[in-house]
Design a protein around this motif. Structure first.
Motif, PDB file in Angstrom:
ATOM      1  N   UNK A   5       0.852  -1.180   0.000  1.00 24.46           N
ATOM      2  CA  UNK A   5       0.000   0.000   0.000  1.00 24.46           C
ATOM      3  C   UNK A   5       0.889   1.230   0.000  1.00 24.46           C
ATOM      4  N   UNK A   6       0.618   2.119  -0.935  1.00 25.47           N
ATOM      5  CA  UNK A   6       1.394   3.354  -1.043  1.00 25.47           C
ATOM      6  C   UNK A   6       0.719   4.476  -0.279  1.00 25.47           C
ATOM      7  N   UNK A  21       7.247  16.188   1.217  1.00 25.97           N
ATOM      8  CA  UNK A  21       6.225  15.224   0.830  1.00 25.97           C
ATOM      9  C   UNK A  21       6.876  14.177  -0.060  1.00 25.97           C
ATOM     10  N   UNK A  22       6.612  12.917   0.250  1.00 27.16           N
ATOM     11  CA  UNK A  22       7.192  11.815  -0.510  1.00 27.16           C
ATOM     12  C   UNK A  22       6.213  10.639  -0.509  1.00 27.16           C
ATOM     13  N   UNK A  23       6.488   9.661  -1.340  1.00 26.21           N
ATOM     14  CA  UNK A  23       5.663   8.454  -1.388  1.00 26.21           C
ATOM     15  C   UNK A  23       6.409   7.319  -0.705  1.00 26.21           C
ATOM     16  N   UNK A  71      -2.435   6.205  -1.277  1.00 25.07           N
ATOM     17  CA  UNK A  71      -2.423   6.366  -2.730  1.00 25.07           C
ATOM     18  C   UNK A  71      -2.917   5.052  -3.294  1.00 25.07           C
ATOM     19  N   UNK A  72      -3.752   5.125  -4.271  1.00 28.60           N
ATOM     20  CA  UNK A  72      -4.346   3.894  -4.777  1.00 28.60           C
ATOM     21  C   UNK A  72      -3.290   2.893  -5.220  1.00 28.60           C
ATOM     22  N   UNK A  73      -3.613   1.627  -5.099  1.00 33.41           N
ATOM     23  CA  UNK A  73      -2.682   0.553  -5.424  1.00 33.41           C
ATOM     24  C   UNK A  73      -2.319   0.498  -6.896  1.00 33.41           C
ATOM     25  N   UNK A  74      -3.148   1.107  -7.736  1.00 40.51           N
ATOM     26  CA  UNK A  74      -2.825   1.101  -9.162  1.00 40.51           C
ATOM     27  C   UNK A  74      -1.895   2.257  -9.501  1.00 40.51           C
TER      28      UNK A  74
END
Length: 136
Positions: A5-6, A21-23, A71-74
């Motif tokens: 999961x992001x 801000x980062x992922x 953030x969505x998995x796609x």
């Protein structure tokens, strides 16, 4: 089965005002308590500390989280398009139910109703569904 999961994380180093801000990605296999936001945040702080803090300061407690947004998995990495981008990235949404005073949680992926809930609880329920299932 492992689920990645992001999260889009806004954070700062303890004692500093500048936010970044980062992922970050959390692997469900790393969680002993699935769905526990405290454990998720600890894993995020650990990842951020390793990635961004200088040697000698790489301690999760040196990271302050300001905002954690799934953030969505796609769309696990920046620049990839979300399958639900035309719906503001939301796979799940609310629709009015036939029964007065109720709303339904609709799943765009399978095009079916996930659940029916009182209107007064629908937003909270939808938030939980989005956090738990994302775009899996």
């Amino acid at each position: 089965m492992s689920v990645l999961t992001s999260y889009r994380v806004t954070w700062s180093q303890k004692g500093q005002d500048k936010a970044h801000t980062t992922t970050c990605i959390v692997d469900s296999d790393d969680m002993t308590r699935p769905g526990d936001s405290e454990q998720r945040d600890e894993l995020l702080r650990k990842t951020l500390a390793i990635r961004h803090l200088p040697t000698g300061q790489v301690v999760p407690d040196n990271i302050v989280l300001h905002d954690v947004v799934p953030v969505c998995n796609c769309e696990p990495y920046p620049g990839q398009d979300c399958a639900w981008a035309e719906h503001e990235g939301h796979r799940f949404h609310l629709e009015t139910a036939a029964r007065p005073g109720y709303e339904v949680i609709h799943d765009r992926h399978h095009d079916h109703v996930l659940g029916t809930v009182l209107s007064t609880l629908s937003v909270e329920f939808l938030t939980l569904v989005r956090e738990k299932y994302g775009h899996q």
